[in-house]
Design a protein around this motif. Structure first.
Motif, PDB file in Angstrom:
ATOM      1  N   VAL A 122      30.730  32.942  37.430  1.00 27.24           N
ATOM      2  CA  VAL A 122      31.303  34.206  37.910  1.00 27.24           C
ATOM      3  C   VAL A 122      30.515  35.389  37.367  1.00 27.24           C
ATOM      4  N   THR A 123      30.730  36.553  37.993  1.00 30.57           N
ATOM      5  CA  THR A 123      30.175  37.797  37.449  1.00 30.57           C
ATOM      6  C   THR A 123      31.278  38.854  37.444  1.00 30.57           C
ATOM      7  N   ILE A 124      31.157  39.793  36.534  1.00 31.57           N
ATOM      8  CA  ILE A 124      32.086  40.929  36.494  1.00 31.57           C
ATOM      9  C   ILE A 124      31.877  41.754  37.767  1.00 31.57           C
ATOM     10  N   ASN A 125      32.955  42.155  38.397  1.00 31.73           N
ATOM     11  CA  ASN A 125      32.938  42.941  39.638  1.00 31.73           C
ATOM     12  C   ASN A 125      32.295  42.197  40.808  1.00 31.73           C
ATOM     13  N   GLY A 126      32.006  40.914  40.614  1.00 35.25           N
ATOM     14  CA  GLY A 126      31.404  40.140  41.690  1.00 35.25           C
ATOM     15  C   GLY A 126      30.010  40.608  42.066  1.00 35.25           C
ATOM     16  N   ILE A 127      29.290  41.256  41.127  1.00 36.86           N
ATOM     17  CA  ILE A 127      27.952  41.717  41.486  1.00 36.86           C
ATOM     18  C   ILE A 127      27.008  40.518  41.575  1.00 36.86           C
ATOM     19  N   GLY A 128      25.872  40.736  42.202  1.00 37.51           N
ATOM     20  CA  GLY A 128      24.895  39.663  42.364  1.00 37.51           C
ATOM     21  C   GLY A 128      24.083  39.910  43.616  1.00 37.51           C
ATOM     22  N   GLU A 129      23.174  39.012  43.903  1.00 36.91           N
ATOM     23  CA  GLU A 129      22.324  39.198  45.076  1.00 36.91           C
ATOM     24  C   GLU A 129      23.128  39.260  46.362  1.00 36.91           C
ATOM     25  N   ARG A 130      22.611  40.007  47.318  1.00 36.40           N
ATOM     26  CA  ARG A 130      23.280  40.163  48.614  1.00 36.40           C
ATOM     27  C   ARG A 130      24.746  40.594  48.434  1.00 36.40           C
ATOM     28  N   ALA A 131      25.674  39.762  48.896  1.00 38.95           N
ATOM     29  CA  ALA A 131      27.094  40.121  48.776  1.00 38.95           C
ATOM     30  C   ALA A 131      27.663  39.752  47.416  1.00 38.95           C
ATOM     31  N   GLY A 132      26.834  39.244  46.538  1.00 40.88           N
ATOM     32  CA  GLY A 132      27.282  38.979  45.175  1.00 40.88           C
ATOM     33  C   GLY A 132      27.886  37.603  44.958  1.00 40.88           C
ATOM     34  N   ASN A 133      28.373  37.410  43.720  1.00 39.38           N
ATOM     35  CA  ASN A 133      28.942  36.125  43.290  1.00 39.38           C
ATOM     36  C   ASN A 133      30.463  36.210  43.272  1.00 39.38           C
ATOM     37  N   ALA A 134      31.116  35.115  42.912  1.00 38.91           N
ATOM     38  CA  ALA A 134      32.574  35.124  42.734  1.00 38.91           C
ATOM     39  C   ALA A 134      32.898  36.065  41.579  1.00 38.91           C
ATOM     40  N   ALA A 135      33.924  36.892  41.762  1.00 41.47           N
ATOM     41  CA  ALA A 135      34.277  37.888  40.744  1.00 41.47           C
ATOM     42  C   ALA A 135      35.099  37.234  39.633  1.00 41.47           C
ATOM     43  N   LEU A 136      34.650  37.410  38.406  1.00 41.79           N
ATOM     44  CA  LEU A 136      35.348  36.838  37.252  1.00 41.79           C
ATOM     45  C   LEU A 136      36.820  37.245  37.255  1.00 41.79           C
ATOM     46  N   GLU A 137      37.083  38.542  37.459  1.00 47.55           N
ATOM     47  CA  GLU A 137      38.458  39.048  37.328  1.00 47.55           C
ATOM     48  C   GLU A 137      39.376  38.423  38.372  1.00 47.55           C
ATOM     49  N   GLU A 138      38.860  38.207  39.592  1.00 47.11           N
ATOM     50  CA  GLU A 138      39.708  37.642  40.636  1.00 47.11           C
ATOM     51  C   GLU A 138      39.979  36.160  40.372  1.00 47.11           C
ATOM     52  N   VAL A 139      38.936  35.429  39.983  1.00 44.23           N
ATOM     53  CA  VAL A 139      39.103  34.003  39.700  1.00 44.23           C
ATOM     54  C   VAL A 139      40.094  33.801  38.552  1.00 44.23           C
ATOM     55  N   ALA A 140      39.913  34.553  37.470  1.00 43.73           N
ATOM     56  CA  ALA A 140      40.758  34.341  36.283  1.00 43.73           C
ATOM     57  C   ALA A 140      42.220  34.686  36.561  1.00 43.73           C
ATOM     58  N   VAL A 141      42.447  35.803  37.271  1.00 44.78           N
ATOM     59  CA  VAL A 141      43.834  36.227  37.524  1.00 44.78           C
ATOM     60  C   VAL A 141      44.499  35.319  38.561  1.00 44.78           C
ATOM     61  N   ALA A 142      43.779  34.923  39.586  1.00 43.62           N
ATOM     62  CA  ALA A 142      44.358  34.020  40.583  1.00 43.62           C
ATOM     63  C   ALA A 142      44.689  32.671  39.949  1.00 43.62           C
ATOM     64  N   LEU A 143      43.786  32.156  39.106  1.00 38.74           N
ATOM     65  CA  LEU A 143      44.064  30.877  38.441  1.00 38.74           C
ATOM     66  C   LEU A 143      45.356  30.981  37.640  1.00 38.74           C
ATOM     67  N   LYS A 144      45.496  32.069  36.896  1.00 36.77           N
ATOM     68  CA  LYS A 144      46.650  32.233  36.024  1.00 36.77           C
ATOM     69  C   LYS A 144      47.947  32.415  36.834  1.00 36.77           C
ATOM     70  N   LEU A 145      47.940  33.373  37.773  1.00 40.19           N
ATOM     71  CA  LEU A 145      49.207  33.728  38.421  1.00 40.19           C
ATOM     72  C   LEU A 145      49.535  32.877  39.641  1.00 40.19           C
ATOM     73  N   LEU A 146      48.524  32.445  40.372  1.00 38.70           N
ATOM     74  CA  LEU A 146      48.829  31.690  41.591  1.00 38.70           C
ATOM     75  C   LEU A 146      48.822  30.184  41.362  1.00 38.70           C
ATOM     76  N   TYR A 147      48.067  29.716  40.364  1.00 38.75           N
ATOM     77  CA  TYR A 147      47.965  28.268  40.148  1.00 38.75           C
ATOM     78  C   TYR A 147      48.493  27.824  38.788  1.00 38.75           C
ATOM     79  N   GLY A 148      48.834  28.799  37.938  1.00 46.36           N
ATOM     80  CA  GLY A 148      49.325  28.421  36.619  1.00 46.36           C
ATOM     81  C   GLY A 148      48.277  27.754  35.747  1.00 46.36           C
TER      82      GLY A 148
END
Lengths: 517, 517
Positions: free
Chosen positions: A233-259
């Motif tokens: 992951v990267t912070i803010n989803g930055i990266g080449e072209r449209a970027g990478n998976a955003a750290l903040e979204e992955v971490a929060v979704a894992l916690k709140l939506l998947y436990g």
């Protein structure tokens, strides 16, 4: 978990501990136009470590001297996180990683026909040998090896599996079959990783997704559900072209939506986002999940009202969980109850009749396409309620000199309740100098922080109207104010003074006065 | 489709024709701080119609006079798309839609306990009656009704189903069980819609997702896979909080990853994105899929080189498919082949030795944290290759005085082939004065017209880098030039001079000279 009631159609095989591998400093820094100095990289690495990531890919040691220096500095810092450097399949690249002092290498070799043929101009057999040699060489020199199969999701399945088998035989500790051009879907990501894990039950897999179709986060989570143990992951989803998976979204979704817990300290997400955005210069759009300016802002009337009654109505994520605060703003959609709440917070208490009038003026402004800021609302309320105008700071005189052979310099004379306050400052340009002069004058009364400065893009001629928005704060109070003028310097100073007047009268010392220095 | 090889774990029940319902002008406009005039809304509606959306939610007719006006204007325009207005469950709201002339209403009534209790303060039975009455009333007045169950994804299943049954009995044409706070996942979205469609096989469903966890696009597509027939989207994914599912991402992913056609003309996506961003003032982050500035930009060396050999290596989406073009930029990660390609495009052909030197200077700049623009690269190449510098006009001196009690005034001294040319002028602000002074000095040599002046929105602090673009012309020749500086005055003058130099050396009198006035 309160959001899991609809169940999950496919089985969840989440690892006991999902590892967060952050590549903000490598794949993130490959964002076009971004270039960080080694010192800036170190600053971000420390923040990532505080945030709790398990691994930091610090850079590409063989790319430039500065990159080498950055990896070395970060490796020396003794952070909790494991430090990786990127390397291609060459001895030189791996040597640079060894010399840098990083404990681990992210070694990437292509696996798709397109990449093997058009990028490396090699055969599949040559790729197998190359991977084997490189991994053995890295392992022989004490590196932990994460092997990345580039463009794995467009590779021939049988060849990819052969490559994975050979890489593990050669000593690879973990394997990342990369979705280099972001073409997975949640279903195909789940199927892809399930298939690999079935064939290689004892290998740890990592998922690396790009956001070309806007699904990097969902795809990463689908792979983790299939049993991948680590996510890139990267912070803010930055990266080449449209970027990478955003750290903040992955971490929060894992916690709140998947436990699913990770090691991330969620309440530090926002400050990490601000730091990365500031140092890389890559803006975060207001409507970005978790870290966007509007992610916890409520304007629309019905919504603001409901949120005041019960935040759960329109807030899936408690703002404080991710280091943020709720913000209510007025606007043309605002209901009268939302406006009343915002006014009350300012210490202004209109009666029903007055509220109605204020309400209709706000709507009118909105229909004209005007933003309604806090200070606009205050001004409307003051007029409707016939309140004395609290404008303790008035601009008496502003002079700015600038040019290519003169240090931009400004002086400002303010009237503060009959007293004259003077300030002077230099800056990188006339706007910066003028704003610095205002702050210099004002800080004798009370320190005000300029948190944000925005200029809406200017189009037309050099005499077009300029719209400047500032966000100011004073201890724990924040306000936004607007300045509109055909001169960018005047627009900036107007916005600044209007915000300062608001903060000092609404939340300032009861009767502040200016003491001569 | 070349990206579907990993198969799909769950069955695909895509509708024969997926309908695109655009809510940029309603949910999108509820973005905090956004307020569009009726004229601006009409402009966007026409663009959406060209884009090929099936339905346009034009606004919330009962909200303000301007909103009413906007819906009315758009309804009168006879667009191909069906025109909707939003309404809550009140007679007044529906009356406004009827009067506006819109053919259809998006009627939203909450279905979750949280919303019913804390927002409406009603009982479930009252909600059932309210929905029934409102739908019948709207149908009796000739409206097509799309019924939205607000916060449906957090509702009691049995109550939600009862509400849906009653709404359809009352005449609702299509039902949108909304994911109001964005808490679906692809799996739960698929399960949720599959369950509803199983129970109501003859009802058309629509999916409405928010992006609070970064999964709005994946969730929307999952619902469509389950058989929902319509999807709610906004351009650039704008909307409340983290926004809605982005039209461009949904449409392109459906087409390229799932082989599902929509009525969207994909090659118009980019211009629609630019228009909405400009009129709403909501920025699109560079790393945004499809429409972000960097989505088709390649910097990193290895990548740019591979893309030159075969675009497929790093381009999952052909840029022209979505109305864009590929951009190669140099930077610290750039490989020498990428740099060579960019230089060749400028008409500069370095030999191997020169290329090596240029390459190492570019890397050096990058390690210092500097962006490398095309003009920087050109300047480096000129130095390394010892090319004659075509810079007849050089800035020797610029002085600007401005303030609130002084007429903004600038003087400029240019060196024109050894001669000194002086100009002076006033303006509405320091930028205008400086540019006028430059034009005043230059017009003694040859008249240059400033056709356009554009400043990219400035974000960060008052010392942020400012990017100025000018379009200049001279008789029938036109050029655009860029100036980048932390001082807006200097950035403007730089852009101006760089454009003037280009126009005069490429298209000017072969050997122009300055005649003393």
């Amino acid at each position: 978990m309160r959001f899991r009631k609809w169940g999950i159609a496919l089985s969840n095989n989440f690892a006991k501990k999902v590892r967060i591998f952050d590549t903000t400093l490598r794949d993130g820094e490959q964002t076009p136009g971004v270039a960080l100095t080694p010192e800036q990289k170190l600053k971000i690495a420390k923040k990532l470590d505080e945030l709790g990531v398990n691994a930091i890919e610090a850079g590409f040691a063989a790319a430039t001297k500065g990159e080498f220096e950055a990896v070395k500095m970060i490796a020396k810092e003794n952070l909790r996180a494991e430090i990786f450097s990127f390397a291609r399949g060459t001895k030189e690249d791996i040597d640079a990683v060894i010399e840098s002092g990083a404990s681990s290498v992210f070694l990437v070799i292509p696996s798709s026909e397109t990449h093997i043929k058009y990028k490396l101009k090699k055969t599949q057999d040559q790729i197998l040998e190359l991977a084997e040699e490189c991994i053995q060489y890295a392992k022989d020199h004490g590196l932990k090896v994460e092997f990345g199969a580039e463009d794995a999701t467009r590779s021939e399945t049988s060849f990819l599996k052969e490559l994975i088998a050979r890489s593990v035989d050669a000593g690879a500790d973990i394997v990342a079959p990369c979705d280099t051009v972001g073409i997975l879907t949640p279903e195909s990501a789940y199927a892809f990783f399930s298939d690999l894990i079935k064939d290689f039950p004892n290998i740890a897999f990592s998922v690396h997704c790009h956001d070309d179709f806007g699904m990097a986060v969902a795809n990463s989570i689908a792979a983790l559900r299939a049993g991948a143990q680590e996510v890139h992951v990267t912070i803010n989803g930055i990266g080449e072209r449209a970027g990478n998976a955003a750290l903040e979204e992955v971490a929060v979704a894992l916690k709140l939506l998947y436990g699913v817990d990770t090691s991330i300290n969620l309440d530090k997400l926002y400050e990490a986002s601000l730091l990365v955005s500031r140092l890389t210069g890559v803006l975060v759009q207001p409507n970005k999940a978790i870290v966007g300016e509007n992610a916890f802002t409520h304007e629309s009337g019905i919504h603001a009202h409901a949120v005041l009654n019960n935040p759960l109505t329109y807030e899936p994520i408690p703002p404080e969980l991710v280091g943020r605060t709720r913000r209510l703003v007025v606007g043309k959609h605002a209901g009268s109850k939302g406006i009343k709440a915002v006014l009350n917070e300012m210490g202004i208490y209109p009666d029903e009749e007055q509220l109605k009038k204020i309400f209709s003026r706000v709507k009118m402004l909105g229909d004209k396409g005007k933003k309604v800021t806090d200070t606009d609302l205050e001004a409307i309320a003051e007029t409707v309620m016939n309140m004395p105008r609290h404008r303790p700071f008035k601009l008496k005189e502003l002079t700015v000199v600038t040019g290519n052979r003169v240090t931009p310099t400004a002086s400002v004379k303010l009237d503060v309740k009959g007293e004259t306050v003077v300030g002077a400052a230099t800056g990188v340009g006339p706007v910066d100098a003028a704003i610095n002069a205002v702050r210099n004058a004002v800080q004798m009364v009370e320190p005000i922080r300029l948190d944000e400065y925005h200029v809406k893009s200017i189009s037309g001629g050099t005499d077009a109207i300029v719209e400047v928005m500032v966000r100011l704060s004073k201890v724990d109070r924040t306000t936004t104010a607007l300045g509109i003028h055909e001169d960018i310097v005047m627009a900036s100073v107007e916005a600044m003074l209007s915000g300062i007047n608001y903060l000092l009268t609404r939340f300032g010392k009861e009767n502040f006065s200016y003491e001569h220095a």
